[in-house]
Structure formats: structure tokens, C-alpha cells
Design an enzyme around this catalytic site. Structure first.
Site, mmCIF file in Angstrom:
data_model
loop_
_atom_site.group_PDB
_atom_site.id
_atom_site.type_symbol
_atom_site.label_atom_id
_atom_site.label_comp_id
_atom_site.label_asym_id
_atom_site.label_seq_id
_atom_site.Cartn_x
_atom_site.Cartn_y
_atom_site.Cartn_z
ATOM 1 N N SER A 149 0.879 -1.224 0.042
ATOM 2 C CA SER A 149 0.069 -0.078 0.019
ATOM 3 C C SER A 149 0.886 1.219 0.014
ATOM 4 C CB SER A 149 -0.970 0.148 1.163
ATOM 5 O OG SER A 149 -1.487 1.125 1.596
ATOM 6 N N TYR A 162 -2.664 -1.010 10.051
ATOM 7 C CA TYR A 162 -2.608 -1.186 8.674
ATOM 8 C C TYR A 162 -0.955 -1.099 8.211
ATOM 9 C CZ TYR A 162 -4.493 -1.040 4.050
ATOM 10 O OH TYR A 162 -4.902 -1.154 2.895
#
Length: 291
Positions: A149, A162
């Protein structure tokens, strides 16, 4: 490092997690278009079966398997690996794409929530990759894709779980690239920016995030997701074909990556200021701004 030939999609098995929506769904369509037989994995049975049915209708000559599984469950992940190995002793491509998001500062999320994100976003791809390595290396020319990401490049506040997963997956991928090259297997780490997927609506919310902050922040998060998933999927498949080590998708990933390279330490202050400013703008005037 040795240079691998272009990846050949046609006639090979591709295993893809998170295949029911977003980037994964469009990667499934793209892989089928390129002639790959498919093993598609997702927790959303209805959406997954819809994707599988569309591909079977459009490409009747391909084999399309769908597996419904909760990747936060280690037993389920191990069962997937056992099934895939039994049916496909050799695979060409493994794409670890599935993931969930969790919003909230570290002190606002529970340990159970943190572990759930780590289990889906890091432990599952690690376990699948480890278990399927014999199939991936059974014939020369295989490839592994791990979807990290933007938050595997920078670490803004409110995204500790995350970011922990995305940085971990990035590290694993980069190490595996050096290890697997001698087996003729390539590795691509993907860092998407704001891709328009369902991740905002399906994101977990920290157990101790104040109620008044939840919906404004969810809307802000959703507004930042604008890049078409079909374009992202096409870029990933091109990167696989060319055996690219790393792929950044969208300006929202490329600009922060450049910032982090130029300011290895100082960029964190800029990221925090931008995050706080955006969050303030998303909340009602009466809401308390927590720093």
C-alpha cells in the site's frame, strides 16, 4: 541479479486472494483475458460466485475454482493451501491481494482488532506463500505478487495496524525477491494509492474511537479513493509480465514515496500535519479534535 524472461499467463494457474471486488475482481477478469486458469479466494461468497460465473461465461475454456474462506482464520488458510496443492502441484502466479483496514490511533484499537488486521493482511499471505512455494517453484517462470500500500511507504497517524502489516509485507516481499530469483520466480511488491474500492465501507473502526468521529472520517477516507480499480489491475498485470520488482500506482502513492526518499526523517512531520488538517476538515465544528 539475474533477469527473468517475461511472465507467460496463458495455460498457467493463477491463485488470487481478495478476488470478489476492487483490484482483485478486475485482476481476475484480466488474468482470464490473458488465458490463465484461476483459483479465486474471498470471504464474500455472493460476490465471489458472481465474479466466477462471469468469467466462466466469457471464457468457457478456462478452469475457474472459487474458494470462500476467512483469511483471518489460520486453519482456513492452511486448508486453502492444502486444497490448492492437491489440485495444482504446479502454479504460475500467486497474488496476495486480500486485506482489511482498521481506523483509529493505537490506543483506540483493541488487541483483537489489531491482530485481526495482521492475520488477514500479513499472516495469511505469509502462510499461503510459504505453503505454495513448492508449487510456485515446480516449473521455471513463476511469479509472486504481494499487494502492499501507500501505507507501506509512509506511516500516518491513525493507521498503526494497517501500516504495520503493509511495511511487514513489503519487507517480506523484498527479501523473497532476492531468495527466489535463483528458482526462476519473480516477485512484485505493489503500492497502490487511493484506489476506488469497498475498503472504506468495510473498514473496521477502533473499539475506542469516539462515535462522533466515525462517520466523518469514513467519508473522508472514501473521498480519497478515486483511482479506478480496473486501471490499477491492468498496471499490476503489466508489471507481472515485465517482472517489475516494485509498482507504485497513482500520484497519491508516487508523491509520498518521493517525499519519503527526499526526507527520510522529516517527511513524518509533513505527513502528520497533512493528516491532522484533513481530519479536522472532515469533522463537524462541534467535534473534539484528538491529536
Amino acid at each position: 541479479m539475474n533477469r527473468l524472461p517475461e511472465y507467460r499467463f496463458a495455460g498457467r494457474i493463477a491463485v488470487l486472494t481478495g478476488a470478489a471486488s476492487g483490484i482483485g475482481e478486475h485482476m481476475a477478469y484480466g488474468l482470464a483475458h490473458h488465458g490463465s486458469d484461476l483459483v479465486l479466494i474471498d470471504v464474500d461468497e455472493d460476490r465471489l460466485e458472481t465474479v466466477g460465473r462471469r468469467i466462466r461465461t466469457a471464457h468457457p475454456g478456462l478452469t475457474v475454482r472459487t474458494i470462500v474462506a476467512d483469511l483471518s482464520d489460520r486453519t482456513a488458510v492452511e486448508a486453502i493451501a492444502t486444497r490448492v496443492l492437491a489440485e495444482h502441484p504446479a502454479i504460475g502466479l500467486l497474488v496476495n491481494n486480500a486485506g482489511i483496514a482498521l481506523g483509529g490511533r493505537f490506543d483506540q484499537v483493541s488487541i483483537d482488532q489489531f491482530e485481526q488486521v495482521m492475520n488477514v493482511n500479513f499472516r495469511a499471505p505469509m502462510l499461503l506463500t510459504h505453503a505454495l512455494l513448492p508449487a510456485l517453484t515446480a516449473t521455471p517462470g513463476g511469479h509472486l505478487v504481494n499487494v502492499s500500500s501507500l501505507f507501506g511507504l509512509i506511516a500516518p497517524p491513525g493507521q498503526s495496524a494497517y501500516c504495520a502489516r503493509k511495511f511487514a509485507l513489503r519487507g517480506l516481499s523484498e527479501s523473497l525477491r532476492s531468495e527466489l530469483i535463483d528458482n526462476g520466480v519473480g516477485v512484485t511488491t505493489v503500492h497502490p494509492g487511493g484506489i476506488k474500492t469497498r475498503i472504506a465501507e468495510s473498514a473496521l473502526v477502533g473499539a475506542h474511537v469516539p462515535e462522533e468521529e466515525i462517520e466523518p472520517n469514513r467519508k473522508l477516507f472514501a473521498a480519497l479513493l478515486s483511482y479506478p480499480p480496473q486501471k490499477a489491475a491492468a498496471q499490476i498485470l503489466r508489471a507481472v509480465a515485465k517482472r517489475k520488482a516494485r509498482l507504485l500506482i497513482a500520484t497519491s502513492a508516487k508523491a509520498p514515496d518521493l517525499l519519503a526518499r527526499l526526507l527520510p526523517v522529516g517527511h513524518a512531520r509533513i505527513v502528520r500535519a497533512a493528516t491532522v488538517a484533513s481530519t479536522r476538515g472532515a469533522r463537524p465544528a462541534t467535534a473534539v479534535v484528538r491529536k
